[in-house]
Scaffold this motif. Structure first.
Motif, PDB file in Angstrom:
ATOM      1  N   CYS A  48       1.046  -1.007  -0.166  1.00 24.82           N
ATOM      2  CA  CYS A  48       0.135  -0.035   0.389  1.00 24.82           C
ATOM      3  C   CYS A  48       0.318   0.975  -0.125  1.00 24.82           C
ATOM      4  O   CYS A  48       0.385   2.282  -0.745  1.00 24.82           O
ATOM      5  N   ASP A  49       2.083   1.553   1.062  1.00 26.93           N
ATOM      6  CA  ASP A  49       2.558   2.496   0.537  1.00 26.93           C
ATOM      7  C   ASP A  49       3.711   2.449  -0.335  1.00 26.93           C
ATOM      8  O   ASP A  49       3.723   3.836  -0.892  1.00 26.93           O
ATOM      9  N   GLU A  50       4.151   1.533  -1.452  1.00 27.45           N
ATOM     10  CA  GLU A  50       4.780   1.692  -2.261  1.00 27.45           C
ATOM     11  C   GLU A  50       3.478   2.108  -3.713  1.00 27.45           C
ATOM     12  O   GLU A  50       3.944   2.709  -4.035  1.00 27.45           O
ATOM     13  N   THR A  51       2.245   1.627  -2.825  1.00 26.85           N
ATOM     14  CA  THR A  51       1.416   2.132  -4.716  1.00 26.85           C
ATOM     15  C   THR A  51       0.941   3.662  -4.412  1.00 26.85           C
ATOM     16  O   THR A  51      -0.299   4.039  -5.370  1.00 26.85           O
ATOM     17  N   GLY A  52       0.649   3.474  -3.253  1.00 24.73           N
ATOM     18  CA  GLY A  52      -0.420   4.855  -2.605  1.00 24.73           C
ATOM     19  C   GLY A  52      -1.516   3.960  -2.640  1.00 24.73           C
ATOM     20  O   GLY A  52      -2.425   4.644  -2.060  1.00 24.73           O
ATOM     21  N   ALA A  53      -2.069   2.735  -2.617  1.00 31.42           N
ATOM     22  CA  ALA A  53      -3.380   2.491  -2.041  1.00 31.42           C
ATOM     23  C   ALA A  53      -3.482   2.174  -0.767  1.00 31.42           C
ATOM     24  O   ALA A  53      -2.288   2.548  -0.012  1.00 31.42           O
ATOM     25  N   LEU A  54      -5.230   1.634  -0.013  1.00 28.10           N
ATOM     26  CA  LEU A  54      -5.252   2.199   1.469  1.00 28.10           C
ATOM     27  C   LEU A  54      -5.158   1.024   1.555  1.00 28.10           C
ATOM     28  O   LEU A  54      -5.777  -0.205   1.300  1.00 28.10           O
ATOM     29  N   LEU A  55      -4.840   0.938   3.114  1.00 29.58           N
ATOM     30  CA  LEU A  55      -4.565  -1.107   3.505  1.00 29.58           C
ATOM     31  C   LEU A  55      -5.880  -0.935   4.863  1.00 29.58           C
ATOM     32  O   LEU A  55      -6.461  -0.058   5.430  1.00 29.58           O
ATOM     33  N   VAL A  56      -7.608  -1.917   4.091  1.00 26.67           N
ATOM     34  CA  VAL A  56      -8.206  -1.662   5.341  1.00 26.67           C
ATOM     35  C   VAL A  56      -8.365  -2.387   5.759  1.00 26.67           C
ATOM     36  O   VAL A  56      -8.062  -4.106   5.144  1.00 26.67           O
ATOM     37  N   VAL A  57      -8.895  -2.960   7.264  1.00 22.93           N
ATOM     38  CA  VAL A  57      -8.278  -3.465   8.085  1.00 22.93           C
ATOM     39  C   VAL A  57      -9.897  -4.130   8.390  1.00 22.93           C
ATOM     40  O   VAL A  57     -10.591  -3.321   9.078  1.00 22.93           O
ATOM     41  N   ASP A  58     -10.383  -4.696   7.915  1.00 24.14           N
ATOM     42  CA  ASP A  58     -12.096  -5.596   8.685  1.00 24.14           C
ATOM     43  C   ASP A  58     -12.313  -5.840   9.901  1.00 24.14           C
ATOM     44  O   ASP A  58     -12.337  -7.175  10.350  1.00 24.14           O
ATOM     45  N   ASN A  59     -11.947  -5.227  11.120  1.00 27.59           N
ATOM     46  CA  ASN A  59     -11.989  -5.433  11.848  1.00 27.59           C
ATOM     47  C   ASN A  59     -13.589  -6.012  12.722  1.00 27.59           C
ATOM     48  O   ASN A  59     -14.317  -6.449  14.194  1.00 27.59           O
ATOM     49  N   VAL A  60     -14.710  -5.987  11.845  1.00 29.71           N
ATOM     50  CA  VAL A  60     -16.251  -6.261  12.566  1.00 29.71           C
ATOM     51  C   VAL A  60     -16.514  -7.519  13.319  1.00 29.71           C
ATOM     52  O   VAL A  60     -16.952  -7.072  14.822  1.00 29.71           O
ATOM     53  N   ARG A  61     -15.800  -8.663  12.557  1.00 27.82           N
ATOM     54  CA  ARG A  61     -16.294  -9.928  13.310  1.00 27.82           C
ATOM     55  C   ARG A  61     -14.941  -9.985  14.371  1.00 27.82           C
ATOM     56  O   ARG A  61     -15.215 -10.013  15.290  1.00 27.82           O
TER      57      ARG A  61
END
Ligand SMILES: Cc1ncc(COP(=O)(O)O)c(C=O)c1O
Length: 404
Positions: free
Chosen positions: A219-232
């Protein structure tokens, strides 16, 4: 067998609700000893329509963290209900809760409240697309992020474009993640991950730190965002964001289920870097600012901060796991117990079609223990050592029953 009153309710439901009880609460694929309806719940227990009591290892599929009907949590809910719940504007409790969350969880600078986990994961998708100006997301095959068309597991009612711009990879497989990111190329908006692999039917997996770190790096290299789905798994693995212990802080994180100990509330949280994008997406809902669940959440978060609820559930889960292993062996069975001890999935070895697991969980249901044959289960803080000892006694008898 389900009781007559339960069966009658199922029939009435089928007349007036599509498919009767739908979604994850349907017991259509469980044993016939698992009741569909419950008359009440308290602490770690459920009561069916005949008044039979069950020690509940499903915890409403996650929301029950501290015990059903928790006195302090529910008192705050009721008090706020009397003051005002759904109003023309938010209650100050919304600001207080957001401040509390931001102060409590590392890497969180803002909170966007909503109702269901699905609202939060969808808002994450939209925020990532707005922030990057790109469309493609990379996520793990088989992972559940909700029932909206973009992430629905079924095909019915989902159009060919609903799940476009998505590339799948195998959870915990660094090379496959790199392949998926490469395939997304300049269009990568986000990598979506769950904090552990907790897909239905298959064994659960803890995250490999190398996978978690590589996801962050990519994500850092590409500028994308890291999403962690903590819902459960949120607040069931740590008191903060689930991957922080591995040194990985997500840009966005979705929460729900246990956030208000059973009251309807979810949230998307994020870092300052993507706050502006989150402020520009159009997301809202008639009930999203309801104040009573927020008051319940404030108390839930205080208990999370100040008690050993987490260590308690881990301890109980570890006892359950160790003792079940021995009991199963005594009866000549091998168990597959995967995932964290406090979020266990328990199936039998050499039971690909889950027949044995279904029969055993049916025998347990007849003995007042509610286990699930193919979805991860949960321990809650209201469970006691005596509850675990009782579960083990009943499990022993259930092993004997399915063995014969
Ligand atoms: C990891 C994960 N994300 C999102 C969701 C969707 O949450 P909800 O059912 O509250 O919409 C779930 C629900 O089980 C989930 O487990």
């Amino acid at each position: 067998m389900r009781s007559e009153s339960d069966r009658t309710l199922c029939e009435r439901a089928a007349e007036v609700m599509p498919g009767g009880v739908y979604g994850h609460l349907s017991v259509a694929r469980l044993s016939s000893s698992h009741p569909q309806f419950f008359a009440r719940a308290k602490g770690a227990h459920l009561w069916d329509m005949e008044g039979r009591r069950y020690l509940d290892f499903m915890c409403a599929f996650g929301p029950n963290l501290l015990g059903y009907g928790h006195q302090a949590v529910d008192a705050a809910y009721v008090e706020q209900l009397a003051l005002g719940d759904v109003m023309t504007g938010p209650s100050p409790v919304a600001v207080e809760l957001a401040e509390t969350f931001v102060n409590m969880v590392d890497g969180v600078d803002w909170v966007l409240f909503c109702k269901n986990g699905n609202d939060a994961t969808t808002a994450a998708l939209m925020t990532a697309r707005k922030h990057t100006g790109r469309a493609t997301i990379v996520r793990a095959k088989g992972a559940y992020h909700g029932s909206a068309p973009w992430c629905a597991l079924g095909e019915a009612g989902v159009g060919p474009h609903d799940q476009a711009d998505q590339i799948f990879h195998r959870y915990n497989d660094v090379e496959d993640l790199e392949r998926a990111v490469k395939q997304a190329g300049k269009d990568l908006a986000a990598i979506f991950v769950s904090p552990i692999k907790h897909d239905i039917i298959v064994d659960q997996e803890l995250p490999d730190p190398a996978y978690a770190r590589r996801a962050r790096e990519l994500c850092d290299e590409t500028g994308a965002l890291l999403v962690v789905d903590n819902v459960r798994a949120g607040f069931r693995l740590t008191r903060g964001c689930s991957w922080t212990a591995m040194g990985v802080t997500p840009d966005l994180s979705s929460w729900g289920k246990a956030l208000a100990n059973g009251h309807a509330l979810s949230a998307l949280t994020g870092s300052n870097a993507c706050k502006s994008a989150a402020s520009k997406i159009f997301v809202t809902g008639s009930f999203w600012f309801a104040a009573a669940p927020m008051a319940a959440s404030l108390v839930t978060l205080k208990i999370i901060r100040e008690t050993d609820y987490l260590e308690h559930t881990i301890r109980l889960g570890e006892t359950l796991r160790t003792e079940l292993h021995s009991l199963a062996q005594n009866h000549g069975f091998g168990l597959k117990q995967t995932g964290p001890a406090q979020i266990p999935l328990i199936t039998f070895e050499d039971d690909a079609d889950l027949t044995l697991t279904r029969d055993w969980t049916g025998a347990l249901a007849r003995r007042g223990i509610y286990f699930h044959p193919y979805h991860n289960m949960f321990l809650c803080a209201a469970m006691t050592e005596a509850d675990i000892a009782h579960t083990l006694e009943q499990a022993d008898a259930a092993f004997a029953e399915v063995h014969s």
